[in-house]
Design a protein around this motif. Structure first.
Motif, mmCIF file in Angstrom:
data_model
loop_
_atom_site.group_PDB
_atom_site.id
_atom_site.type_symbol
_atom_site.label_atom_id
_atom_site.label_comp_id
_atom_site.label_asym_id
_atom_site.label_seq_id
_atom_site.Cartn_x
_atom_site.Cartn_y
_atom_site.Cartn_z
ATOM 1 N N LEU A 1 -1.695 5.478 -3.600
ATOM 2 C CA LEU A 1 -0.785 4.487 -3.486
ATOM 3 C C LEU A 1 0.149 4.623 -2.243
ATOM 4 O O LEU A 1 0.650 3.719 -1.552
ATOM 5 C CB LEU A 1 0.150 4.948 -4.706
ATOM 6 C CG LEU A 1 -0.449 4.942 -6.048
ATOM 7 C CD1 LEU A 1 0.647 5.520 -7.081
ATOM 8 C CD2 LEU A 1 -0.601 3.514 -6.480
ATOM 9 N N PHE A 2 -0.029 5.862 -1.499
ATOM 10 C CA PHE A 2 0.728 6.130 -0.325
ATOM 11 C C PHE A 2 0.064 5.161 0.896
ATOM 12 O O PHE A 2 0.607 4.379 1.574
ATOM 13 C CB PHE A 2 0.855 7.568 0.121
ATOM 14 C CG PHE A 2 1.671 8.459 -0.792
ATOM 15 C CD1 PHE A 2 2.818 8.112 -1.327
ATOM 16 C CD2 PHE A 2 1.337 9.829 -0.817
ATOM 17 C CE1 PHE A 2 3.695 8.917 -1.971
ATOM 18 C CE2 PHE A 2 2.180 10.519 -1.696
ATOM 19 C CZ PHE A 2 3.385 10.174 -2.214
ATOM 20 N N LEU A 3 -1.288 5.240 0.619
ATOM 21 C CA LEU A 3 -1.820 4.514 1.845
ATOM 22 C C LEU A 3 -1.713 2.977 1.504
ATOM 23 O O LEU A 3 -1.580 2.432 2.512
ATOM 24 C CB LEU A 3 -3.620 4.989 1.609
ATOM 25 C CG LEU A 3 -3.929 6.164 2.181
ATOM 26 C CD1 LEU A 3 -5.370 6.588 1.618
ATOM 27 C CD2 LEU A 3 -3.649 6.559 3.481
ATOM 28 N N ALA A 4 -1.717 2.705 0.338
ATOM 29 C CA ALA A 4 -1.564 1.282 0.215
ATOM 30 C C ALA A 4 -0.173 0.899 0.548
ATOM 31 O O ALA A 4 -0.025 -0.379 1.087
ATOM 32 C CB ALA A 4 -1.717 0.743 -1.322
ATOM 33 N N SER A 5 0.749 1.592 0.395
ATOM 34 C CA SER A 5 2.314 1.257 0.811
ATOM 35 C C SER A 5 2.322 1.240 2.279
ATOM 36 O O SER A 5 3.011 0.361 2.952
ATOM 37 C CB SER A 5 3.194 2.200 0.217
ATOM 38 O OG SER A 5 4.469 1.995 0.700
ATOM 39 N N ALA A 6 1.508 2.137 3.079
ATOM 40 C CA ALA A 6 1.609 2.117 4.374
ATOM 41 C C ALA A 6 0.851 0.894 4.984
ATOM 42 O O ALA A 6 1.411 0.192 5.845
ATOM 43 C CB ALA A 6 0.782 3.221 5.049
ATOM 44 N N VAL A 7 -0.203 0.627 4.754
ATOM 45 C CA VAL A 7 -0.963 -0.702 4.879
ATOM 46 C C VAL A 7 0.058 -2.038 4.744
ATOM 47 O O VAL A 7 0.079 -2.692 5.384
ATOM 48 C CB VAL A 7 -2.179 -0.687 4.267
ATOM 49 C CG1 VAL A 7 -2.960 -2.020 4.588
ATOM 50 C CG2 VAL A 7 -3.215 0.396 4.855
ATOM 51 N N LEU A 8 0.557 -2.137 3.542
ATOM 52 C CA LEU A 8 1.308 -3.214 3.421
ATOM 53 C C LEU A 8 2.406 -3.314 4.001
ATOM 54 O O LEU A 8 3.240 -4.285 4.538
ATOM 55 C CB LEU A 8 1.697 -3.314 1.778
ATOM 56 C CG LEU A 8 0.364 -3.492 0.885
ATOM 57 C CD1 LEU A 8 0.867 -3.527 -0.739
ATOM 58 C CD2 LEU A 8 -0.221 -4.791 1.160
ATOM 59 N N SER A 9 3.127 -2.042 4.392
ATOM 60 C CA SER A 9 4.416 -2.084 5.046
ATOM 61 C C SER A 9 3.902 -2.412 6.654
ATOM 62 O O SER A 9 4.614 -3.333 7.276
ATOM 63 C CB SER A 9 4.944 -0.712 5.114
ATOM 64 O OG SER A 9 5.437 -0.354 3.948
ATOM 65 N N TRP A 10 2.724 -2.116 7.338
ATOM 66 C CA TRP A 10 2.327 -2.497 8.280
ATOM 67 C C TRP A 10 2.100 -4.053 8.485
ATOM 68 O O TRP A 10 2.530 -4.557 9.529
ATOM 69 C CB TRP A 10 1.045 -1.574 8.745
ATOM 70 C CG TRP A 10 0.458 -1.868 10.090
ATOM 71 C CD1 TRP A 10 1.334 -1.775 11.426
ATOM 72 C CD2 TRP A 10 -0.794 -2.571 10.410
ATOM 73 N NE1 TRP A 10 0.212 -2.122 12.400
ATOM 74 C CE2 TRP A 10 -0.942 -2.640 11.849
ATOM 75 C CE3 TRP A 10 -1.873 -2.925 9.632
ATOM 76 C CZ2 TRP A 10 -1.999 -3.220 12.443
ATOM 77 C CZ3 TRP A 10 -3.060 -3.516 10.186
ATOM 78 C CH2 TRP A 10 -3.117 -3.729 11.395
ATOM 79 N N LYS A 11 1.612 -4.467 7.466
ATOM 80 C CA LYS A 11 1.171 -6.033 7.655
ATOM 81 C C LYS A 11 2.553 -6.754 7.579
ATOM 82 O O LYS A 11 2.520 -7.688 8.120
ATOM 83 C CB LYS A 11 0.481 -6.403 6.175
ATOM 84 C CG LYS A 11 -1.253 -6.011 6.402
ATOM 85 C CD LYS A 11 -1.881 -6.267 5.364
ATOM 86 C CE LYS A 11 -3.352 -6.095 5.673
ATOM 87 N NZ LYS A 11 -4.256 -6.719 4.417
ATOM 88 N N LEU A 12 3.424 -6.298 6.520
ATOM 89 C CA LEU A 12 4.560 -6.949 6.625
ATOM 90 C C LEU A 12 5.472 -7.031 8.043
ATOM 91 O O LEU A 12 6.105 -7.730 8.399
ATOM 92 C CB LEU A 12 5.572 -6.525 5.347
ATOM 93 C CG LEU A 12 6.937 -6.946 5.405
ATOM 94 C CD1 LEU A 12 6.839 -8.380 4.765
ATOM 95 C CD2 LEU A 12 7.764 -6.408 4.246
#
Length: 60
Positions: free
Chosen positions: A25-36
């Motif tokens: 979940l932490f990794l998914a959050s980091a990836v989605l934040s970077w894309k945003l």
């Protein structure tokens, strides 16, 4: 009846299990934040470019 409480017997093992369970979940959050952040940056650059074009047309 004896209850099996993992957190009281070995707290280090309990916290490592929790961290491992939450890591995806932490990794998914980091990836989605970077894309945003990338999307917002592109949109901002595009808006600045369009604003400059409009201002140039108004000044001419």
């Amino acid at each position: 009846m004896e209850s099996q409480r993992v957190d009281t017997k070995d707290p280090c093992d309990f916290f490592s299990t929790v961290i491992l369970a939450l890591m995806p979940l932490f990794l998914a959050s980091a990836v989605l934040s970077w894309k945003l952040a990338k999307m917002i940056g592109k949109r901002s650059k595009r808006r600045n470019k369009n604003t400059k074009k409009i201002l140039q047309k108004l000044n001419d």
